[in-house]
Structure formats: structure tokens, C-alpha cells
Design a protein around this motif. Sequence first.
Motif, mmCIF file in Angstrom:
data_model
loop_
_atom_site.group_PDB
_atom_site.id
_atom_site.type_symbol
_atom_site.label_atom_id
_atom_site.label_comp_id
_atom_site.label_asym_id
_atom_site.label_seq_id
_atom_site.Cartn_x
_atom_site.Cartn_y
_atom_site.Cartn_z
ATOM 1 N N GLU A 90 0.826 -1.205 0.000
ATOM 2 C CA GLU A 90 0.000 0.000 0.000
ATOM 3 C C GLU A 90 0.859 1.253 0.000
ATOM 4 O OE1 GLU A 90 -2.756 -0.196 3.251
ATOM 5 O OE2 GLU A 90 -3.800 -1.953 2.433
ATOM 6 N N HIS A 106 -2.855 -0.102 -5.123
ATOM 7 C CA HIS A 106 -4.204 0.147 -4.606
ATOM 8 C C HIS A 106 -4.502 -0.819 -3.442
ATOM 9 C CE1 HIS A 106 -8.618 0.176 -4.527
ATOM 10 N NE2 HIS A 106 -8.512 1.388 -5.037
ATOM 11 N N PRO A 107 -5.117 -0.333 -2.367
ATOM 12 C CA PRO A 107 -5.327 -1.179 -1.180
ATOM 13 C C PRO A 107 -6.044 -2.501 -1.489
ATOM 14 C CG PRO A 107 -5.895 1.087 -0.689
ATOM 15 C CD PRO A 107 -5.574 1.048 -2.144
ATOM 16 N N PHE A 108 -7.011 -2.451 -2.411
ATOM 17 C CA PHE A 108 -7.721 -3.682 -2.718
ATOM 18 C C PHE A 108 -6.813 -4.646 -3.470
ATOM 19 C CE2 PHE A 108 -10.864 -6.188 -5.257
ATOM 20 C CZ PHE A 108 -11.439 -6.846 -4.184
ATOM 21 N N GLU A 118 -4.580 -6.187 -1.025
ATOM 22 C CA GLU A 118 -5.302 -7.235 -0.318
ATOM 23 C C GLU A 118 -5.329 -8.524 -1.137
ATOM 24 O OE1 GLU A 118 -6.557 -7.688 2.578
ATOM 25 O OE2 GLU A 118 -7.844 -9.431 2.213
ATOM 26 N N ARG A 134 -3.679 -12.128 -0.189
ATOM 27 C CA ARG A 134 -4.480 -13.358 -0.157
ATOM 28 C C ARG A 134 -3.828 -14.434 -1.017
ATOM 29 N NH1 ARG A 134 -10.619 -11.339 -1.271
ATOM 30 N NH2 ARG A 134 -10.688 -9.767 0.369
ATOM 31 N N ASP A 138 -5.718 -11.194 -10.535
ATOM 32 C CA ASP A 138 -6.585 -10.221 -11.181
ATOM 33 C C ASP A 138 -7.574 -10.850 -12.145
ATOM 34 O OD1 ASP A 138 -5.685 -7.912 -9.978
ATOM 35 O OD2 ASP A 138 -3.942 -7.830 -11.293
ATOM 36 N N TRP A 176 -11.110 -9.806 -12.285
ATOM 37 C CA TRP A 176 -11.535 -8.448 -12.643
ATOM 38 C C TRP A 176 -11.092 -8.079 -14.052
ATOM 39 C CZ3 TRP A 176 -14.885 -8.323 -9.276
ATOM 40 C CH2 TRP A 176 -14.642 -8.709 -7.957
ATOM 41 N N MET A 177 -10.528 -9.047 -14.784
ATOM 42 C CA MET A 177 -10.108 -8.777 -16.161
ATOM 43 C C MET A 177 -11.357 -8.687 -17.033
ATOM 44 S SD MET A 177 -7.016 -9.156 -18.060
ATOM 45 C CE MET A 177 -6.125 -10.634 -17.634
ATOM 46 N N PRO A 178 -11.587 -7.539 -17.706
ATOM 47 C CA PRO A 178 -12.809 -7.409 -18.499
ATOM 48 C C PRO A 178 -12.795 -8.349 -19.718
ATOM 49 C CG PRO A 178 -11.493 -5.386 -18.575
ATOM 50 C CD PRO A 178 -10.705 -6.386 -17.799
ATOM 51 N N PRO A 179 -13.966 -8.678 -20.232
ATOM 52 C CA PRO A 179 -14.007 -9.526 -21.419
ATOM 53 C C PRO A 179 -13.419 -8.787 -22.615
ATOM 54 C CG PRO A 179 -16.187 -8.666 -20.916
ATOM 55 C CD PRO A 179 -15.299 -8.266 -19.785
ATOM 56 N N VAL A 191 -17.281 -10.310 -26.917
ATOM 57 C CA VAL A 191 -18.450 -9.533 -27.335
ATOM 58 C C VAL A 191 -18.951 -10.043 -28.679
ATOM 59 C CG1 VAL A 191 -19.285 -7.238 -27.928
ATOM 60 C CG2 VAL A 191 -17.656 -7.526 -26.043
ATOM 61 N N ILE A 239 -20.836 -13.250 -28.256
ATOM 62 C CA ILE A 239 -22.176 -13.026 -27.691
ATOM 63 C C ILE A 239 -23.121 -12.560 -28.801
ATOM 64 C CG2 ILE A 239 -23.535 -11.617 -26.095
ATOM 65 C CD1 ILE A 239 -20.935 -11.427 -24.377
ATOM 66 N N GLU A 240 -22.625 -11.617 -29.616
ATOM 67 C CA GLU A 240 -23.490 -11.063 -30.672
ATOM 68 C C GLU A 240 -23.830 -12.127 -31.711
ATOM 69 O OE1 GLU A 240 -21.404 -7.519 -31.783
ATOM 70 O OE2 GLU A 240 -22.708 -6.268 -30.511
ATOM 71 N N HIS A 250 -26.405 -14.363 -30.407
ATOM 72 C CA HIS A 250 -27.697 -13.701 -30.388
ATOM 73 C C HIS A 250 -28.336 -13.723 -31.778
ATOM 74 C CE1 HIS A 250 -30.850 -10.992 -29.206
ATOM 75 N NE2 HIS A 250 -30.499 -10.127 -30.143
ATOM 76 N N PHE A 272 -7.104 -2.544 -14.645
ATOM 77 C CA PHE A 272 -7.516 -2.809 -16.033
ATOM 78 C C PHE A 272 -8.479 -1.754 -16.570
ATOM 79 C CE2 PHE A 272 -6.465 -6.878 -14.154
ATOM 80 C CZ PHE A 272 -5.526 -7.339 -15.055
ATOM 81 N N TYR A 291 -13.274 0.720 -2.819
ATOM 82 C CA TYR A 291 -12.386 -0.439 -2.687
ATOM 83 C C TYR A 291 -11.063 -0.072 -2.005
ATOM 84 C CZ TYR A 291 -15.228 -3.871 -5.110
ATOM 85 O OH TYR A 291 -16.214 -4.769 -5.430
ATOM 86 N N PRO A 333 -10.852 -2.390 1.566
ATOM 87 C CA PRO A 333 -10.318 -3.495 0.763
ATOM 88 C C PRO A 333 -10.745 -4.857 1.304
ATOM 89 C CG PRO A 333 -8.568 -2.450 2.028
ATOM 90 C CD PRO A 333 -9.776 -1.585 2.161
ATOM 91 N N ARG A 334 -11.106 -4.936 2.572
ATOM 92 C CA ARG A 334 -11.532 -6.211 3.144
ATOM 93 C C ARG A 334 -13.031 -6.221 3.432
ATOM 94 N NH1 ARG A 334 -6.623 -5.338 3.587
ATOM 95 N NH2 ARG A 334 -6.695 -3.654 5.072
ATOM 96 N N TYR A 389 -28.908 -8.143 -27.924
ATOM 97 C CA TYR A 389 -28.687 -9.375 -27.148
ATOM 98 C C TYR A 389 -28.953 -9.196 -25.660
ATOM 99 C CZ TYR A 389 -23.920 -7.671 -26.029
ATOM 100 O OH TYR A 389 -22.861 -6.950 -25.578
ATOM 101 N N LEU A 416 -15.724 -0.944 -23.221
ATOM 102 C CA LEU A 416 -14.513 -1.729 -23.452
ATOM 103 C C LEU A 416 -13.936 -1.454 -24.838
ATOM 104 C CD1 LEU A 416 -15.729 -5.086 -21.872
ATOM 105 C CD2 LEU A 416 -14.290 -3.305 -20.847
#
Lengths: 648, 211
Positions: free
Chosen positions: A554, A559-561, A564, A568, A624, A627-630, A635, A638-639, A642, B26, B49, B53-54, B131, B164
Motif C-alpha cells: 500500500e 491500490h489497497p484492494f 489485499e 491473499r 486479477d 476483474w479482467m474485463p471480457p 463480445v 455473444i453477438e 444472439h 484494467f 475499494y 479493501p476487506r 442481445y 470496453l
Amino acid sequence: MTEFLLLAFIFLVSGVIAVPIASRFGLGSVLGYLIAGIVISPLLHALNVDVISIQHFAEFGVVMMLFLVGLELEPAMLWAMRAKLLGLGGLQVGITTALVMLVAMAFGQPWTIALAIGLVLALSSTAIVLQTLNEKGLMKSDGGQSSFSVLLFQDIAVIPMLAFIPLLALPELMDVATESGAHGAAEDNHHGLNLNIVAGLQGWQAALVTAAAIAAVILGGTYLTRPIFRFIAMAGLRELFVATALLFVIGIALLMMVVGLSPALGTFLAGVVLANSEYRHELESDIDPFRGLLLGLFFITVGAGINFALLFGNFGIIIGMTLGLIAVKFAVLWALGRLFKLQGSNQWLFSLSLAQAGEFGFVLLSFTVANHVIPKPIADQLLLVVALSMLLTPALFIIYEKLIVPKFSAASDKPPDEVDEDGDIIIAGHGRFGGVVNRMLRATGYSTTVLDFSASHLEVLRSFGFKIFYGDATRADLLHAAGIEQAKLIVIAIDNREQINALVKHVRKHHPALPIIARAVDRRHVHELYAAGCHHIIRETFDSSVRTGRTAFELLGIHPFQAELLARKFTEDDRHILRAMAEVYDPDVPNHENPAYIEKSKGLMEKHEAQIFGKGKVYSASSDSGWMPPGKQDVETIEADHQGSLLR
Amino acid sequence: MLALVITAHSAMAKLLIYYAHPGQAFSRANAAMAAAARDVAGITFVDLYADYPRHDIDVAREQQRLIEHDVIIFQFPLYWYSTPSLLKEWQDLVLQHGFAYGHEGDKLAGKTLQLALTAGGSRDAYTTDGYQQYPLRTFLTPLEQTARLCKMQFATPYVLYESLAADSENDIADHVSGYCELIAAIIDDRHDFAIAGHQGVVTHHDLTTKA
């Protein structure tokens, strides 16, 4: 010297053989000792051993037992018992004395002798009853508590009886006695030395001295013992503490005898005063072996003291008197139990357990003979009645266990009477580690018993109301005294590695179902504890180290999260490695000779090298990923899906 | 002059921004928005966050924060049609009955809840033919109703679609400047919280043209 060793050898051998056999057959240790005594009595007779004087010595076991009983009984509990103590005890002694007296008079005895016989036989055997109740875990039941109240009252009642009995002296016996007066006096003072200082004083002076002695026990017990025990504990010598405990009990007994009070009563009082002390469990485990040995010796002497020639000469009469006595005492107790609202099996326990005559009967009988109250031939027969009734007591307990309990156990929907007075959780060690654990558990309302060997900070903690006891937690007897049999959990928080291992092994072996949380000094220690059968192992500095690492992250701008998540991930990896290595660790083989250990450590090294040596952004990918975006592909998929579903 | 200052001051709304994003490393759009909003004078910016954080939310502290402000912004990426978990935890714990709703629960009455969210799907995806099958506002009804139950005004949400795929040079930069404009307007008490946008949400186009 040889004689002493021979005697000790005979007593020990007989006890060591007879008691386990008796226990195996469910007869209890008391009967075992009694039988051992009967078996060796011809031998003792041949060796010309003075069984009676050994018995007087062994009676000190009763004094110790009452001290231990007192330790279990806090003053508030004693106060709550006062109605039972005076009411139940007083009525039992009074009514039994009166009934026995009537029976004796019906058989043609003069009222003085009859009354003396009544007093002698009204008493029950504290030694046998308390020993058996404790052994069978019945002490805390309603019946057990009532029995204890009566026994305590009887122990106190012996003192006025000793004062009263000489007044019943028969003139005709006195005349006979003038010839053999010297003999009587010698009987009277069988302790050889008369320490009683009250005898020569006037009534009010004696009362004053007596009150002062009791006050000395209570005040001394409250204010002096703590600094003294702490001073002794500082020396760190175990045998010194045992010696102090013995000194304490013997000293009080002596003080009580000096002022003409019952030593049993005095030590009982001292025990009650110390019931709240942090040294309670230590005292208990120090005194207990002496109590056990002395009481065992006492029971052996009771068995050995039975005069078989006299018994077989008057077999019918003596057996009849014994059974008659048991019947009368049982009837009185049964009625009193009803009066004091004892229910079901408790009424049976109370009535059966106290239906015998007791060891104080021996004392009183020799006293009555010496004071010319009861003629010697009658006293000899009564001596047999007392001994036989004691011999039959284990049989009464067996009746209770085999016939009464099964009858009531089905009907009773009440929870067991066993009071859980010790903490549910034992915490061994109350330093920086165990102290925090204790605070957490107690703050949540759990009841804990803490054992710690450092006397210096115990008192501070006790002043906060913690249940903390002094003693070496690695000792089995102290764990027993702290109630490990009833514990739900043991937390081992002492700081010595070898002692932690020893304690874990001991608990695993003797209490396999008891969950253990153990403190580990380092990684290797974790392996040792795992091998010893403990699976809840907490490294003493690991969590704080991880937190330190996280704080470093930190402060370095992470970033604190994120910090963390890194912490972990590190913890998880480290634990994984530790567990994997613990599984292949063998305490009996050095690691470098353990092929499984070497193989595993090599494999893990390769896999986790980056983590272990902290090279670069090793955690990023795994920590991480959540939390890594798609991506674009996702996308598009998905389309496409659909569109496909629309076409269908 | 003095009177003017007082008037101007009293017209200023006290703004509290809750920024909730667990994967900030990210993030492009939200990170840029946070970077711009973080240092705006006179507002309170909370990185949830970073504060927790916890997930050990200090409820009393959060409730005090709410009491001290007039407009609350939730800034977050839409995760599974909802807020990131910590912001949900925050709602579960902080919006207590007796404080935010229910008997004597009127501490938030009259305040405004403004959402500033980014969504991965396109505007077209959030239609009956797309969708996602429903307009974005449909997925925000739990938050809208939460505000209603707390007697708060639910402002038209400020949204970045296709977050994104958005390129930093233009789309994100425009969205960030729209965000700054929104913040400034709220502070100055001149923002129309009920502003009608396309399908019940506003984007930077709506704000820059109408502001």
C-alpha cells in the motif's frame, strides 16, 4: 528401615493388585482396598503390625480429601447449601441417634450406653462415600450434593460429640477403670502429644481462641496465600510447590487440633477460601496423589482391622446388627430425602450412600471406651459392625448403579445433573498469543479456562475476572484438574516448541476426539505438529508478516484492494506449499533422507519459484483474473450467438 | 458583496462520489473518470475499494457521509446488470431501516442519487432486438426503487456504452469531460436531474449539447 520398607511393600502390592481387579469388575476402588486389607490381615497380624495406629495416620487422607472438596466449592455455593447442611444433616444425626438408641435400649442397654452407641453409629463414612461419589461422577447430582451436606454436618458434629460423650460415663466402669486407668489415658491421647490449648481455658476464652483460629484460616487464605504461592512459584521448582501445598494443609490441620476443632473442617474451610484462587488447580493436582494414597491406606487398614475370630464367634448377631443398622439408617435417610424433595434416583442415591457407619465411629468408639462410657466387649462388637457396614457400602453403590439407575434413566427427561463448572475451552499459555485468543473467545461469551506457568502476570489478569490458573500446562494432572474431559476445544498457545509438541501428542493420545488448535514457531514446526496429529496449526508470526507485506504494498502505491488480493494470493500459495510438504514430512527421518520430501519440494520449487523468491509481477495473472474485463472476441461471440438465436 | 457570496454559497450542492471498481488496474474509462473527479474542489470523492479493501464497511461513518451531502453519485462499471459487490454490500449495510427507510428512516429524504456507470454492451445491445433484450434502464430498476424507498430523487443515469471498445482519444475523453461538466453543474445547482435522454439515460452528447 527394613521393617518400614517391608510394610510399605505389602500395602502397595496388595493395593496395586486388588484395586485394578475390583475396578475391572465395576466394584470401585474402595472395595478393592478393603479386600486387599482383608487378604493381608493375617500377614500383618503375624508381623505384629499396629494396624490401628496406621489407620490414625491414614485418616489424614480424609483431611486432605475435605481440603480438595473445599477447593471445588466456592463460598457462594457453600452458602447456598446452608439449609441442606443444617436441616438435612442435623435431622439425620438427631433422628438416627434417637432410633439407634431406642433399639439398643430395647435390647436391654442402659440409656447412657444406648445414647453413646446412637451417636457412634449415626455418623457415615466421609472417606468411602466421597471417594465413591467422585469416582462415579455423582458428586454434582442432587443426591450427591445432599449426601455431601450430611457428611459435612457430621464432620462438624463430631466435635461437640467428643465434648459430650465423657458426661455419659458409667460409675461402675469408672471403678473398673481405676485399676487400668493408665491404659485408658494412653488410649485417649493416642497421638501421644496433647496440643490442645483450649482445654484449660474458660468457655468464653476458648470461644475467642477458636474464632480467632477460624478467622486466621479465612483471612490468611484470602490475603496471604497469593503472595506466598507467587513467591514459591517464582522459584520455578515444582517439588517446592508440592511441599508448600502439603505444608499448608498440615499447618491448618495442626492449628485446628491446637484449638480443639476438627482438622477436616479447618482444611475444608481453607479449601473453600482458595476455591477462587488461580493456584486452585495446581493445589488440587499436588495434593490429590497424597490424598489417594492415604485414603487407600486407610481403607486397607479398615479391611485389615476386622477381627475375624470375634466375627465368626458371633456371626449371626453381628451380621444381624450390621444389616439392622443399615436398614435403620436407610429408612431415616429415605424419609429425609422425601422431606427435602429429592426425586427419583437421587433419593435412592442419598439413602443408599449414607447407610453405613463411618471412620469417625472408630475414633468415637475408642474414645468412649477410654472414657468408660461403653464397655469394651460391646465396643469390640460395634467396631465390627462399623467395619462391616463400611465393607458393604460398595455393594450398596452397586445396587444403586445396577438396579436403581436403569429404572430411572428411561423415565427421566431432565438433563444430566453434572454441572459444567470448568471452562468449555482450555487455553494453554496466556502470553501475547493465548491472551488475544482468550479475549476473543470470552468477548463472544465462551467460557475459558486458562493455564499459565508465569505467576507474575496472573493476578493482574485475574483482577479482570478471567478464569486463569497457575501451572505447567504440559502436565496431565493439571489438564485433568482443568476439566479436559469436558472441554470442547484446547488451544495450545505456549511458546516452547518441545512443550507444544509434547502437549499435542499427549492430548491426541488421551483425548483423540478433542479438537486442538496449536501454535507453531516456524514452517518445520508446522510439519512436526501435522505429523503429531494436529491439523489446526497457526504459525505465530505468519499473519502479522503477511499484513506487514500488504502494508508495504500500500505504501508503495499499490491500490489497497489490489494489495489485499496479493496478500491473499501469497497466503494461499504459501499454505498450499506448506500443506503439501507436511504430508510427506516424516518426523522419524531427516528431510534430506526422505525421498518423498525431496521429490515434492523439487516439484513445488519449480512451480512456485517465482512466488517464493518474489520475482516480478507474479501474482498479477492469477489474482486479477476475476476483474479482467471480457475482450473483443467475447463480445463478438455473444453477438453471433444472439443473431443465431434470432434466426432459429 | 457579502450577501452575494452567501447566496452563491448556499446555492452550491454538496456532492459525494462513491467510486466502486475492484479491477482498477484494467480500467480505462472509469480510471479516467475517477482521475478527473478525484481532485475537483469542494466535493467528497470516495474510492470504496480503497477505503474497504476487506469489505469491512464502517456503517456509522458512511451514514454520516450521506447526511453531510445533498447529491450522491455511484460511479461504477456494470457487472452482471448490477453494481460491483462492494457497492452492493455498502447498500445492504448502510441503507438501514430507521436510517434510510421505514419507521423514522428519513435521513436521506430529499437527496438525489445520480448513477454514472459504464456498460460493455452497445446502445443497440440494450434494446428489445439486441442481445441484452431490455433497455439499460430496466436493469437499473433495483437502484431506482432503492432511491425511491429512501425518498431520494433518482436522477437520469449518466452512461458510457461500449466502454470496453471505446477509444481513449475520443470516446473516453468526451465521456470524461461530460462527467466533469455534470459534476460542475451539480455543484452549481444548475443540473437538471430529470433531464430526458435516449431510453431514460444520458450520455456526454446530451450534456454537452444541452448544458
